[in-house]
Motif scaffolding. Structure first.
Motif, PDB file in Angstrom:
ATOM      1  N   SER A 134       0.863  -1.248   0.125  1.00 18.11           N
ATOM      2  CA  SER A 134      -0.053   0.058   0.122  1.00 18.11           C
ATOM      3  C   SER A 134       0.898   1.162  -0.054  1.00 18.11           C
ATOM      4  O   SER A 134       0.350   2.412  -0.370  1.00 18.11           O
ATOM      5  N   ILE A 135       2.258   1.120   0.489  1.00 17.52           N
ATOM      6  CA  ILE A 135       2.913   2.265   0.490  1.00 17.52           C
ATOM      7  C   ILE A 135       4.243   2.049  -0.483  1.00 17.52           C
ATOM      8  O   ILE A 135       5.100   2.848  -0.406  1.00 17.52           O
ATOM      9  N   ASN A 136       4.118   1.195  -1.267  1.00 15.62           N
ATOM     10  CA  ASN A 136       5.147   0.934  -2.418  1.00 15.62           C
ATOM     11  C   ASN A 136       4.996   1.778  -3.443  1.00 15.62           C
ATOM     12  O   ASN A 136       4.422   1.780  -4.131  1.00 15.62           O
ATOM     13  N   PRO A 137       5.771   2.973  -3.481  1.00 14.71           N
ATOM     14  CA  PRO A 137       5.891   3.972  -4.658  1.00 14.71           C
ATOM     15  C   PRO A 137       6.101   3.132  -5.892  1.00 14.71           C
ATOM     16  O   PRO A 137       5.612   3.883  -6.933  1.00 14.71           O
ATOM     17  N   ALA A 138       6.760   2.179  -6.084  1.00 13.07           N
ATOM     18  CA  ALA A 138       7.136   1.486  -7.262  1.00 13.07           C
ATOM     19  C   ALA A 138       6.132   0.597  -7.591  1.00 13.07           C
ATOM     20  O   ALA A 138       6.581   0.045  -8.816  1.00 13.07           O
ATOM     21  N   GLY A 139       5.370  -0.175  -6.811  1.00 11.60           N
ATOM     22  CA  GLY A 139       4.623  -1.340  -7.260  1.00 11.60           C
ATOM     23  C   GLY A 139       5.407  -2.438  -7.180  1.00 11.60           C
ATOM     24  O   GLY A 139       6.722  -2.187  -6.656  1.00 11.60           O
ATOM     25  N   MET A 140       5.096  -3.474  -7.625  1.00  8.72           N
ATOM     26  CA  MET A 140       5.789  -4.706  -7.913  1.00  8.72           C
ATOM     27  C   MET A 140       5.895  -5.177  -9.256  1.00  8.72           C
ATOM     28  O   MET A 140       5.043  -6.014  -9.465  1.00  8.72           O
ATOM     29  N   PRO A 141       6.784  -4.581 -10.118  1.00  3.33           N
ATOM     30  CA  PRO A 141       6.572  -4.784 -11.400  1.00  3.33           C
ATOM     31  C   PRO A 141       6.949  -6.155 -11.425  1.00  3.33           C
ATOM     32  O   PRO A 141       7.725  -7.104 -11.075  1.00  3.33           O
ATOM     33  N   GLU A 142       6.349  -6.841 -12.590  1.00  3.23           N
ATOM     34  CA  GLU A 142       6.514  -8.068 -13.380  1.00  3.23           C
ATOM     35  C   GLU A 142       7.644  -8.329 -13.949  1.00  3.23           C
ATOM     36  O   GLU A 142       7.471  -8.187 -15.278  1.00  3.23           O
ATOM     37  N   THR A 143       8.922  -8.320 -13.440  1.00  7.37           N
ATOM     38  CA  THR A 143      10.104  -8.407 -14.337  1.00  7.37           C
ATOM     39  C   THR A 143      10.690  -9.759 -14.329  1.00  7.37           C
ATOM     40  O   THR A 143      11.696 -10.045 -14.976  1.00  7.37           O
ATOM     41  N   GLY A 144       9.996 -11.000 -13.878  1.00  8.74           N
ATOM     42  CA  GLY A 144      10.446 -12.146 -13.948  1.00  8.74           C
ATOM     43  C   GLY A 144      11.500 -12.476 -12.718  1.00  8.74           C
ATOM     44  O   GLY A 144      11.822 -11.681 -11.926  1.00  8.74           O
ATOM     45  N   THR A 145      11.905 -13.636 -12.727  1.00  8.89           N
ATOM     46  CA  THR A 145      12.857 -14.152 -11.810  1.00  8.89           C
ATOM     47  C   THR A 145      14.218 -14.778 -12.304  1.00  8.89           C
ATOM     48  O   THR A 145      14.124 -14.754 -13.585  1.00  8.89           O
ATOM     49  N   GLY A 146      15.341 -14.995 -11.637  1.00 14.16           N
ATOM     50  CA  GLY A 146      16.501 -15.416 -12.548  1.00 14.16           C
ATOM     51  C   GLY A 146      17.358 -15.561 -11.131  1.00 14.16           C
ATOM     52  O   GLY A 146      17.122 -15.674  -9.933  1.00 14.16           O
ATOM     53  N   ASP A 147      18.762 -15.878 -11.754  1.00 14.63           N
ATOM     54  CA  ASP A 147      19.989 -16.016 -10.815  1.00 14.63           C
ATOM     55  C   ASP A 147      20.981 -15.144 -11.145  1.00 14.63           C
ATOM     56  O   ASP A 147      21.180 -14.771 -12.365  1.00 14.63           O
ATOM     57  N   LYS A 148      21.776 -14.744 -10.200  1.00 18.98           N
ATOM     58  CA  LYS A 148      22.791 -13.945 -10.296  1.00 18.98           C
ATOM     59  C   LYS A 148      24.018 -14.196  -9.368  1.00 18.98           C
ATOM     60  O   LYS A 148      23.810 -14.806  -8.441  1.00 18.98           O
ATOM     61  N   VAL A 149      25.146 -14.195  -9.738  1.00 21.37           N
ATOM     62  CA  VAL A 149      25.817 -13.764 -11.016  1.00 21.37           C
ATOM     63  C   VAL A 149      26.330 -15.007 -11.586  1.00 21.37           C
ATOM     64  O   VAL A 149      27.105 -15.681 -11.098  1.00 21.37           O
ATOM     65  N   GLY A 150      25.994 -15.132 -12.845  1.00 20.83           N
ATOM     66  CA  GLY A 150      26.244 -16.428 -13.548  1.00 20.83           C
ATOM     67  C   GLY A 150      27.487 -16.145 -14.531  1.00 20.83           C
ATOM     68  O   GLY A 150      28.203 -15.430 -14.419  1.00 20.83           O
ATOM     69  N   MET A 151      27.717 -17.100 -15.362  1.00 21.90           N
ATOM     70  CA  MET A 151      28.895 -17.143 -16.554  1.00 21.90           C
ATOM     71  C   MET A 151      28.571 -17.652 -17.663  1.00 21.90           C
ATOM     72  O   MET A 151      27.863 -18.898 -17.469  1.00 21.90           O
ATOM     73  N   ASP A 152      28.877 -17.059 -18.588  1.00 22.21           N
ATOM     74  CA  ASP A 152      28.651 -17.544 -20.104  1.00 22.21           C
ATOM     75  C   ASP A 152      29.768 -16.964 -20.780  1.00 22.21           C
ATOM     76  O   ASP A 152      29.902 -16.002 -21.356  1.00 22.21           O
ATOM     77  N   LEU A 153      30.995 -17.590 -20.622  1.00 22.09           N
ATOM     78  CA  LEU A 153      32.500 -17.074 -21.083  1.00 22.09           C
ATOM     79  C   LEU A 153      32.851 -17.820 -22.495  1.00 22.09           C
ATOM     80  O   LEU A 153      32.822 -19.159 -22.178  1.00 22.09           O
ATOM     81  N   LEU A 154      33.362 -17.152 -23.157  1.00 21.04           N
ATOM     82  CA  LEU A 154      33.974 -17.608 -24.527  1.00 21.04           C
ATOM     83  C   LEU A 154      35.426 -16.981 -24.534  1.00 21.04           C
ATOM     84  O   LEU A 154      35.348 -15.871 -24.532  1.00 21.04           O
ATOM     85  N   ILE A 155      36.323 -17.808 -24.632  1.00 23.78           N
ATOM     86  CA  ILE A 155      37.751 -16.822 -25.041  1.00 23.78           C
ATOM     87  C   ILE A 155      38.335 -17.847 -26.294  1.00 23.78           C
ATOM     88  O   ILE A 155      38.543 -19.067 -25.994  1.00 23.78           O
ATOM     89  N   LEU A 156      38.912 -17.296 -27.064  1.00 27.86           N
ATOM     90  CA  LEU A 156      39.691 -17.672 -28.143  1.00 27.86           C
ATOM     91  C   LEU A 156      40.915 -17.075 -28.032  1.00 27.86           C
ATOM     92  O   LEU A 156      41.063 -15.826 -28.099  1.00 27.86           O
ATOM     93  N   ARG A 157      41.835 -17.654 -28.056  1.00 33.03           N
ATOM     94  CA  ARG A 157      43.231 -17.251 -28.134  1.00 33.03           C
ATOM     95  C   ARG A 157      44.460 -17.770 -29.234  1.00 33.03           C
ATOM     96  O   ARG A 157      44.984 -19.032 -28.904  1.00 33.03           O
TER      97      ARG A 157
END
Length: 759
Positions: A222-245
């Motif tokens: 009732s006092i949340n000025p931002a509401g509760m936006p539907e932004t989805g859920t997930g995990d943090k901080v992951g890794m999706d790393l590619l290195i070519l050398r």
């Protein structure tokens, strides 16, 4: 509350268990010699022969430790905190001997330099990358201004890529672990022609985040000025790393070799894991926050104003912005060595390009209180170093050279502050340095050697900045662009004396001067806040003892250091009514840091190896000239008197690690290799004001592995675990102005299996 590990007894149990495994073994071989990669002289040098505190890890040591990146290397070095900043993924925040930069403002030059194949990284995004296929990693403690240049007043970390050989070879590593971790590392090398060798290394790593973002929590909607936006859920901080050398090495003539090293890196790491800290404390500038009793006042906090209670679980978070981090780097390095009869001419030319895009929920709550959303950053750097090194005679060698470095980077930051304010700032910085250096070693007698050197540096910085709130949200234009330029020059000398009591025992003493240029402030909210600061200088004294004994099966090194800093550059976040929080850069005055470091390596029996290092740091402000703590135009002398007693940021007074490796030879051939390692950090403050609710408590991390190696030595199957005692810790913490407090980073218990095969 989670039960803590018995940290006092853990190291003793580790040492006892490893020694017990070796009870029936035979006489051991000598410890291998470790060659340094930082001295730039014409001949190879052992770590035991140079008058400075240094730890070098070769390829075998890195593999045995199951190191993934430089964070893992840092756990093996006392008095070194090689961690990610936390607020931004893939961005280092390195501290050595109490010196570093505690934050992520890009214009704040690091005080611990990172060098890859001889090239200084001016922009550290992506610098934490994989240790696979590295020949060596070296950690130098203390100022290194003569040979390595400016902005290494804390120390330096050097990485050297493994060069291709002249015979066909290949290796493959596959690793799987919890958090859906899956890594593939591979390399193939061999001759392309009679004079050209080539190599290609590939690193591909994927992992879910350690922190589960549930986008929820206990709130009074009732006092949340931002509401509760539907932004989805997930995990943090992951890794999706590619290195070519790719690497090509050309033996153009008998005396001329040219090596070209390319690298492409892409990492989609996800957003930072800011975790809101539940407290009701009032941070007061100019007050000893270590003694504040929470609950006596109130802040405009999410939990006090909106009824939000952060999750109790360390790895649960509730954000309203999933966010992202996208890092892409490209680099080319040319390493040319021309061997003359009287010395070697070395040329190292480097180019690096960085794109770093990020969006992060900074406040760590399901409300839009303070976000850095859709930031855009770019950097382009070029460098050239030409040097000549010569072993002029049996008792004299030297190196002289010139180094030029140039970079340009742009930073676009947007801030969402209580939804209604969405402000942007954009800056472009041009930065160039020219250095001329030299160092010589003169063996006055067979036992006594004098080392002397100096570096002259000329540095120029220029910034164009659109003050926060004056730029378009897409960074296309700014209404109020301010330009400023400053240049500096400096001469940094070095002198050292080493005395060999015998072939295996050396005493040394040294004096080194370090220099860090002044810095601008890309997050300035006022014209006065742009800067620059004055440069920082340090006079560093070190005395040490290095020894090899027990028929080459033991090493013991001991060093004492004292560093005196003048015009020390510090950074602090202060409340700002227009932007939530504003960064302030300032010269704090004088400080003194002293301490001890010791390393011990033992090979008591065949198959058993014990390593340990310990370090202490005793820092103090000796003559502090603090900023205007109350922002009223008056600097209160009482604030300065109190500030002199404050602890340094991210500086544990005691750190140590102990490692035991035992190679069980099997009667049928092959071996079983066990390794146990434990690293410890004392408690430390994470912010300048020493707020106790942001303090990191003392913690220790236990790692272990068990591996089978086949009789041919080319197949290894291993299981491993890190932080097996599941200690809870974090990498960074800060108050977001007067809005919220948050913590970032930390790694839970991880484990997995690695299979590697060499052809």
């Amino acid at each position: 509350m989670k039960k803590k590990t018995d940290l006092k007894t853990t190291p003793t149990l580790i040492a006892a268990s490893v020694i017990a495994m070796a009870a029936a073994t035979t006489q051991a071989k000598e410890l291998e010699e470790v060659i340094v990669i930082s001295q730039k002289v014409a001949r190879e040098q052992s770590t035991q022969d140079i008058p400075t505190s240094v730890m070098t890890f070769n390829e075998g040591m890195l593999k045995d430790a199951f190191s993934v990146d430089l964070v893992d290397v840092g756990k093996m070095v006392a008095n070194a905190e090689l961690n990610n900043v936390g607020t931004y993924a893939s961005y280092p925040n390195f501290f050595i001997r109490g010196m570093g930069v505690n934050g992520s403002t890009r214009t704040n030059d690091p005080k611990v330099g990172i060098f890859v194949d001889g090239v200084y990284l001016g922009y550290n995004a992506g610098a934490l990358a994989s240790t696979f296929d590295l020949e060596a990693v070296e950690v130098l403690r203390g100022p290194q201004g003569t040979l390595l240049g400016r902005n290494v007043t804390g120390g330096a970390v050097l990485l050297k890529t493994k060069r291709p050989g002249d015979e066909f070879a290949a290796q493959v590593e596959v690793e799987a672990g919890n958090y859906n971790a899956l890594t593939f590392n591979g390399s193939i090398e061999g001759p392309i022609s009679d004079s050209v060798n080539g190599k290609l290394a590939i690193i591909k790593a994927d992992r879910d985040g350690f922190f589960e973002d549930n986008n929820g929590g206990t709130v009074d909607t009732s006092i949340n000025p931002a509401g509760m936006p539907e932004t989805g859920t997930g995990d943090k901080v992951g890794m999706d790393l590619l290195i070519l050398r790719p690497i090509v090495s050309w033996q153009a003539t008998e005396d001329l070799n040219l090596t070209l090293i390319g690298e492409y890196q892409k990492n989609d790491a996800g957003s930072a894991n800011s975790q809101n800290v539940a407290h009701n404390c009032v941070p007061i500038p100019g007050v000893d926050n270590r003694d504040i009793v929470c609950g006596e006042g109130s802040q405009f906090l999410a939990q006090t104003s909106f009824g939000y209670q952060p999750p109790e679980d360390k790895y649960d978070i509730n954000h309203d912005l999933i966010g992202y981090t996208e890092v892409e780097t490209k680099s080319l390095t040319l390493d040319a060595n021309w061997n003359l009869d009287h010395g070697v001419v070395t040329t190292i030319a480097g180019w690096r390009d960085v794109e770093y895009n990020s969006s992060t929920d900074f406040d760590g709550t399901p409300f839009t209180i303070f976000h850095f959303n859709d930031n855009k950053e770019t950097q382009d750097q070029t460098s050239l170093e030409v040097r000549y090194s010569s072993t002029f005679s049996d008792n004299f060698d030297f190196v002289v050279g010139v180094n030029y470095f140039d970079q340009e980077y742009t930073i676009g930051e947007r801030r969402n502050f209580f939804v209604t304010l969405n402000a942007a700032t954009f800056s472009e910085t041009q930065h160039s340095t020219l250095g001329v250096f030299g160092e010589m070693n003169w063996s006055i007698t067979d036992a006594l050697t004098l080392t002397a050197g100096a570096r002259w540096t000329k540095e120029d910085k220029e910034i164009d900045i659109g003050i926060l709130g004056t730029c378009e949200l897409d960074f296309s234009a700014c209404d109020n662009v301010v330009s400023n330029q400053k240049d500096w020059d400096d001469i940094s000398p070095k002198i050292a004396v080493s005395y060999h009591i015998n072939e295996d025992t050396m005493l040394y003493a040294s004096y080194t001067r370090g220099f860090a240029s002044g810095v601008f402030n890309a997050r300035a909210t006022t014209l006065d806040g742009i800067g620059p600061t004055d440069p920082e200088t340090v006079d560093s004294y070190e005395a040490g003892f290095k020894s090899t004994f027990w028929d080459g099966r033991a090493r013991f090194n001991l060093a004492y250091y004292l560093a005196e800093y003048d015009d020390l550059i510090l950074f602090v976040n202060n409340p700002d009514e227009n932007s939530g929080a504003s960064l302030i850069n300032f010269n704090a005055g004088e400080a003194e840091i002293s301490g001890w470091e010791a390393e011990l390596s033992l090979q008591p029996t065949t198959g058993l190896r014990l390593d340990a290092s310990v370090g202490t740091v005793d820092p103090e402000y000796t003559d502090i000239q603090f900023f205007d703590a109350n922002q009223d135009g008056v600097v209160d002398p009482a604030d300065n008197a109190l500030a002199k007693t404050w602890d340094f940021q991210k500086t544990p007074e005691l750190s140590y690690n102990i490692m035991g490796t035992y190679d069980f030879g099997l009667s049928s051939g092959g071996s079983i290799i066990t390794r146990v390692a434990y690293s410890w950090r004392d408690d430390y403050m994470t912010d300048l004001y020493n707020k106790h609710w942001l303090q990191q408590e003392a913690f220790g991390l236990l790692d272990a592995s068990l591996a089978y190696v086949n009789p041919e030595g080319n197949l290894r199957v291993a299981v491993f675990g890190k932080n097996l005692n599941d200690e809870e810790f974090f990498d960074y913490a800060a108050d977001v102005g007067t809005l919220d407090s948050a913590r970032w980073g930390g790694m839970p218990r991880t484990y997995g299996m690695r299979i590697s095969y060499a052809f």
